[in-house]
Write a protein that holds these residues in place. Sequence first.
Motif, PDB file in Angstrom:
ATOM      1  N   ASN A 135     -27.184 -27.274  28.868  1.00 45.85           N
ATOM      2  CA  ASN A 135     -25.898 -28.161  28.286  1.00 45.85           C
ATOM      3  C   ASN A 135     -26.384 -29.716  28.608  1.00 45.85           C
ATOM      4  O   ASN A 135     -26.954 -29.914  29.729  1.00 45.85           O
ATOM      5  N   ASP A 137     -24.520 -33.468  29.011  1.00 40.13           N
ATOM      6  CA  ASP A 137     -23.396 -33.915  29.099  1.00 40.13           C
ATOM      7  C   ASP A 137     -23.337 -35.366  28.344  1.00 40.13           C
ATOM      8  O   ASP A 137     -24.072 -36.358  28.960  1.00 40.13           O
ATOM      9  N   ASP A 138     -22.574 -35.670  27.499  1.00 36.85           N
ATOM     10  CA  ASP A 138     -22.751 -36.795  26.891  1.00 36.85           C
ATOM     11  C   ASP A 138     -21.577 -38.141  27.484  1.00 36.85           C
ATOM     12  O   ASP A 138     -21.215 -38.952  26.874  1.00 36.85           O
ATOM     13  N   SER A 199     -24.963 -33.341  21.771  1.00 34.21           N
ATOM     14  CA  SER A 199     -24.701 -32.116  22.430  1.00 34.21           C
ATOM     15  C   SER A 199     -24.158 -30.881  21.935  1.00 34.21           C
ATOM     16  O   SER A 199     -24.419 -29.750  22.304  1.00 34.21           O
ATOM     17  N   ASP A 200     -23.509 -31.263  20.565  1.00 32.38           N
ATOM     18  CA  ASP A 200     -22.885 -30.113  19.706  1.00 32.38           C
ATOM     19  C   ASP A 200     -23.777 -29.469  18.844  1.00 32.38           C
ATOM     20  O   ASP A 200     -23.341 -28.956  17.863  1.00 32.38           O
TER      21      ASP A 200
END
Length: 318
Positions: A135, A137-138, A199-200
């Motif tokens: 993952n 993290d923005d 990130s998505d």
Amino acid sequence: MSQLVSIIIPTYNRAHIIGTTLDSIVAQTYQNWECVIVDDGSTDDTLEVLQAISRNDPRFKIHQRPSNLPKGASSCRNIGIDNSDGDYIIFLDSDDTLEVHCLKTRVDIFNKKPSLDFLVFPMGVYSNEHILKANLDDTVNHLNEFLSYRLPWSIMCPIWKANFIKELGGFTITYPRLNDPELMIRALLMPYVSYQVISDVPYDSVYYPSISNWPLIIDKYFQSLELLIPDVVNRLNRSNRSELKVFLRGYLKVWYYSFYFPSNKNYLFYNLTLIKLFLNHNIISRWQSLWLGFYITLYVGLGFLLSKVKSNKIFRFE
């Protein structure tokens, strides 16, 4: 006309595995790419394998590291940068792969955000015959994360504008290790740098961890810290960001968590040298340095005592 993507791969003795990496590039749905592969002096059949692939597909461009340049991935990546023609650049290691949609997704999003210098995409990590998404993290401060050695992404995750990475000067080739975080620190310290973490979306590259030669890595990590810490502190000072150097304590923490092997013959020298290095650059306080020095001395003393007990050379009258 669609933008050309340059995929830069350093390689060394990968004849048995690099074909999988290159097959993942050929399989891309986005086909306007070139792959610049730089051999680091392989002693197996890697070069012959690459030359055969290049004859069948001229988009693969093969180069060799000249003997006057230091050995290592950073030298090879810089050679790749110098010999690339793409609008965008992606760095890929020779034992990792791209998902089929990787280039198309990255280029499509970059086309919608043309003012940015680079974009960052999620990768997958191969573990126990499964691939897990790492993952992104923005929401965190990515500069502080890299300064702390809490690496928020790997080298394959960004896609760079070629002119930005060239303006940045590529990789620092004198470091045995830590080249990737050092590059990212310089990039994030560039005035008016503009980037975005995406990130998505699904992971679009896969990292395959390999077994490391830990004794060799310990030596290289120590040597790299001796170079990295003064360089980054000087860069922070020049950028009027000297208050951020306290984050560099993270590199010392990683040393003690991951590279703290008293069996190493240079154990005491390495530890005391690093304590002095971090103290002299005001990254740790004098009290912290004294505490670390005491702990290390105590550890060495106990180790010596235990070794004598085990060998039955103490608590005996001779």
